[in-house]
Design an enzyme around this catalytic site. Structure first.
Site, PDB file in Angstrom:
ATOM      1  N   HIS A   7       0.850  -1.290   0.081  1.00 30.35           N
ATOM      2  CA  HIS A   7       0.026  -0.032   0.097  1.00 30.35           C
ATOM      3  C   HIS A   7       0.370   1.452  -0.134  1.00 30.35           C
ATOM      4  O   HIS A   7       1.480   1.650   0.576  1.00 30.35           O
ATOM      5  CB  HIS A   7      -0.591  -0.194   1.276  1.00 30.35           C
ATOM      6  CG  HIS A   7      -1.462   0.755   1.595  1.00 30.35           C
ATOM      7  ND1 HIS A   7      -1.565   1.816   2.608  1.00 30.35           N
ATOM      8  CD2 HIS A   7      -2.484   1.799   0.615  1.00 30.35           C
ATOM      9  CE1 HIS A   7      -3.031   2.766   2.452  1.00 30.35           C
ATOM     10  NE2 HIS A   7      -3.264   2.645   0.998  1.00 30.35           N
ATOM     11  N   HIS A  49      -0.122  10.536  -2.946  1.00 30.61           N
ATOM     12  CA  HIS A  49      -1.607  10.125  -2.179  1.00 30.61           C
ATOM     13  C   HIS A  49      -2.205  10.943  -1.689  1.00 30.61           C
ATOM     14  O   HIS A  49      -3.908  11.553  -2.112  1.00 30.61           O
ATOM     15  CB  HIS A  49      -2.071   9.314  -0.814  1.00 30.61           C
ATOM     16  CG  HIS A  49      -3.077   8.953   0.317  1.00 30.61           C
ATOM     17  ND1 HIS A  49      -3.380   9.757   0.984  1.00 30.61           N
ATOM     18  CD2 HIS A  49      -4.025   7.898  -0.656  1.00 30.61           C
ATOM     19  CE1 HIS A  49      -4.871   9.442   0.785  1.00 30.61           C
ATOM     20  NE2 HIS A  49      -4.507   7.914   0.605  1.00 30.61           N
TER      21      HIS A  49
END
Length: 250
Positions: A7, A49
């Site tokens: 991730h 992100h």
């Protein structure tokens, strides 16, 4: 075998979405990596992100208000002077591998889809011949519907947590929206998935269902033993160890 996906470039091991982290994630021997794409002010695809710079960089303000050159000079925190990377620089690291590349299509700092990002990303995937390795992901069904319209064979994955499911009228409605997209896989936040595993398996199918983000050894081992396709984790090293030591070999 349940697949293991790192991730944000395994963000609990090294700085998230950093080139150095991506290289180390590649060398772990896991099955895939997940990272996030925004557009810069001049229309370049950048891997970060958040829609703003404060949390992961030394900069401030929305990503979309900076050019690619400005973002490249904006240092990531604790990343040895690295700036925000371009998508191409990240894909260069994974060139020649067979890893799944989970590329999350983000929205801007007001929650709006970036105009034309789907087409830009698909063009990049096609140019590099990554149609099989790349899985384009998003929390917004409309974005994946655009991807499917532009590229009917492109692999796609819908992400869900409690908040995003509520915005679509509840989990059942959210699953229905994603599964209407032909071949769409679904990754569900682990707490929500634990409460609804039977429903999700029935609606999505074991081979298209994933869990995110188990990070503790016991939690990782639990999800590796479930009848799902993949887990996305910040600690893929722990997941590799757990999978190797599982009696079933999962």
């Amino acid at each position: 075998m349940v697949l293991i996906v790192g991730h944000r470039g395994a963000r609990n091991l090294w700085p998230e979405n950093s080139l150095a982290g991506f290289a180390k994630t590649r060398d772990l021997g896991i099955d895939g990596v997940e990272f996030d794409v925004h557009l810069s002010r001049d229309g370049q695809m950048m891997v970060i992100h958040d829609p703003s710079l404060e949390r992961t960089t030394e900069g401030r303000g929305p990503v979309a208000e900076r050019t690619a050159a400005e973002l490249a000079e904006t240092r990531l925190r604790d990343a040895g002077g690295e700036g925000v990377p371009t998508l191409d620089s990240v894909l260069d690291i994974y060139a020649g591998t067979t890893m799944e590349l989970h590329i999350e299509i983000k929205t801007d700092f007001l929650g709006r889809p970036y105009p034309g990002l789907e087409e830009k990303l698909l063009d990049c995937v096609a140019r590099r011949g990554l149609e099989q390795e790349a899985i384009l992901t998003c929390f917004v069904p409309g974005v994946l519907e655009t991807v499917r319209r532009l590229a009917p064979r492109q692999r796609v994955l819908g992400s869900l947590d409690r908040r995003s499911a509520e915005l679509m009228g509840g989990l059942d409605g959210a699953l229905a929206r994603f599964t209407r997209i032909e071949g769409c896989a679904v990754a569900v936040e682990k707490g929500l998935l634990a409460d609804s595993l039977d429903l999700c398996r029935h609606r999505v199918g074991n081979d298209r269902l994933g869990a995110w983000v188990p990070n503790e050894p016991e939690d990782i081992a639990f999800w590796l033993s479930r009848p799902i396709r993949r887990i996305t984790t910040d600690r893929p090293d722990l997941a590799l160890a757990a999978r190797a030591s599982a009696p079933s070999g999962r």
